[in-house]
Design a protein around this motif. Sequence first.
Motif, PDB file in Angstrom:
ATOM      1  N   SER A  81       7.458  -1.257  -7.837  1.00  0.00           N
ATOM      2  CA  SER A  81       7.723  -2.116  -6.684  1.00  0.00           C
ATOM      3  C   SER A  81       6.581  -3.103  -6.522  1.00  0.00           C
ATOM      4  CB  SER A  81       7.877  -1.280  -5.408  1.00  0.00           C
ATOM      5  OG  SER A  81       6.643  -0.659  -5.072  1.00  0.00           O
ATOM      6  N   GLY A  82       6.831  -4.144  -5.724  1.00  0.00           N
ATOM      7  CA  GLY A  82       5.761  -5.093  -5.480  1.00  0.00           C
ATOM      8  C   GLY A  82       6.255  -6.405  -4.920  1.00  0.00           C
ATOM      9  N   HIS A  83       5.264  -7.270  -4.631  1.00  0.00           N
ATOM     10  CA  HIS A  83       5.520  -8.612  -4.126  1.00  0.00           C
ATOM     11  C   HIS A  83       4.396  -9.506  -4.647  1.00  0.00           C
ATOM     12  CE1 HIS A  83       7.249 -11.552  -1.316  1.00  0.00           C
ATOM     13  NE2 HIS A  83       5.993 -11.938  -1.101  1.00  0.00           N
ATOM     14  N   PRO A  84       4.708 -10.732  -5.039  1.00  0.00           N
ATOM     15  CA  PRO A  84       3.675 -11.604  -5.618  1.00  0.00           C
ATOM     16  C   PRO A  84       2.461 -11.775  -4.714  1.00  0.00           C
ATOM     17  CG  PRO A  84       5.843 -12.568  -5.927  1.00  0.00           C
ATOM     18  CD  PRO A  84       6.033 -11.377  -5.024  1.00  0.00           C
ATOM     19  N   GLY A  85       1.302 -11.657  -5.314  1.00  0.00           N
ATOM     20  CA  GLY A  85       0.063 -11.885  -4.585  1.00  0.00           C
ATOM     21  C   GLY A  85      -0.331 -10.770  -3.648  1.00  0.00           C
ATOM     22  N   SER A  86       0.370  -9.627  -3.713  1.00  0.00           N
ATOM     23  CA  SER A  86       0.062  -8.508  -2.811  1.00  0.00           C
ATOM     24  C   SER A  86      -0.060  -7.221  -3.610  1.00  0.00           C
ATOM     25  CB  SER A  86       1.149  -8.373  -1.744  1.00  0.00           C
ATOM     26  OG  SER A  86       1.292  -9.549  -0.994  1.00  0.00           O
ATOM     27  N   PRO A  87      -1.192  -7.007  -4.290  1.00  0.00           N
ATOM     28  CA  PRO A  87      -1.357  -5.800  -5.099  1.00  0.00           C
ATOM     29  C   PRO A  87      -1.183  -4.514  -4.306  1.00  0.00           C
ATOM     30  CG  PRO A  87      -3.096  -7.399  -5.570  1.00  0.00           C
ATOM     31  CD  PRO A  87      -2.358  -7.904  -4.384  1.00  0.00           C
ATOM     32  N   ALA A  88      -1.460  -4.569  -2.985  1.00  0.00           N
ATOM     33  CA  ALA A  88      -1.321  -3.357  -2.175  1.00  0.00           C
ATOM     34  C   ALA A  88       0.135  -2.909  -2.066  1.00  0.00           C
ATOM     35  CB  ALA A  88      -1.890  -3.602  -0.779  1.00  0.00           C
ATOM     36  N   LEU A  89       1.089  -3.807  -2.350  1.00  0.00           N
ATOM     37  CA  LEU A  89       2.501  -3.461  -2.241  1.00  0.00           C
ATOM     38  C   LEU A  89       3.075  -2.919  -3.551  1.00  0.00           C
ATOM     39  CD1 LEU A  89       3.844  -6.422  -0.070  1.00  0.00           C
ATOM     40  CD2 LEU A  89       3.179  -4.122   0.658  1.00  0.00           C
ATOM     41  N   GLY A  90       2.245  -2.863  -4.591  1.00  0.00           N
ATOM     42  CA  GLY A  90       2.734  -2.284  -5.831  1.00  0.00           C
ATOM     43  C   GLY A  90       2.328  -3.067  -7.062  1.00  0.00           C
ATOM     44  N   ARG A  91       2.647  -2.502  -8.228  1.00  0.00           N
ATOM     45  CA  ARG A  91       2.241  -3.061  -9.504  1.00  0.00           C
ATOM     46  C   ARG A  91       3.159  -4.177 -10.003  1.00  0.00           C
ATOM     47  NH1 ARG A  91      -1.433   0.611 -12.056  1.00  0.00           N
ATOM     48  NH2 ARG A  91      -2.650   1.497 -10.341  1.00  0.00           N
TER      49      ARG A  91
END
Length: 341
Positions: free
Chosen positions: A97-107
């Motif tokens: 999971s993830g979102h661009p520019g937000s490493p805390a939200l996933g890989r």
Amino acid sequence: MRSSAERARPGRGRVGAVLAAAVLALSACSANGGTEGVDGQTTSTASTTDTASPTDAATTTATPTTTTATTTTPPPPPELPGGGRTIFPTYRLVGFSGHPGSPALGRLTGDLDVAATRMAEQAVPYAEDRQVLPVFELIATVAHPFPTEEGDYSGRSSDELIQDHLDAARRAGALLLLNIQPGRADFLPEVRAYEKWLREPDVGVALDPEWAVGPSGIPGEVYGQTTGTELDSVVTYLARLVAEHNLPEKVMVYHQVAASVVVDEQLLLPHPGVVPIKSVDGIGSQAEKETTWDRLMEAKPAHVHPGFKLFYEEDLRTGGPLMTPEQVLDLTPLPEYVLYE
């Protein structure tokens, strides 16, 4: 310019007079029943008309007309990235999971092709008993702890961003799931906002009710909540899309970090064409995660498939190591979707 009729009309003068005289002479001869020959004798001018004999008519047959029917072969129905049109029991889903520019939200951030390679490496141990179908779980609607333009404390991703992730998912042979953190909005309108993408055969949704904080909550300050009825409304909508567009089965994940996050879960009913998955998002050590798993699996409806989420960073804050794929596959019931954040 004269018309064609005018051009065919005889001219005036001497030429016209000669032609008129010739016509009169021919008329007179016809009236006398014949024409005078060179020797002064009268010869018959009766004309004959060729008429088909009864024999000719009897032997004449119509040529049969051959009509060739043109058939168009319909295109094959769309399939899942790994082939086929059904998810389980053929596949086990493994994703980032993830979102661009937000490493805390996933890989799932940065170079998506690099992320896909790392995800494929992580998925190898899960392929012993089933084929792995990779998943990109893009957090498409992101909750915010402040009012956004529409006042719902969440923001949607652009079409360009979603297209980039869909292109990368297709290069990796993966499903794309659009994760919804609705803030103060309701789930169904947020899901409908992505309908152009959900008409694709390889795009599904993941609902994150932890971030559904109602009309007055602040995301991140309180746990949100959804109901089985609200989940069922989303599944009903997705089932209609599947039927209307002859799509393969579509995945709908709902994440649950605590028992209070989903209530009246039994009101989520089965619908053809949609595969509901309950992802248990417990955080902590192996013992803590297994306790959360056992407690939340008790309320899972029979037709809902089990999913399990691991956190590369948050699970390590208690000092224990990240659960291994072997430990995940020892859980009961057996997880059919494993997500890494």
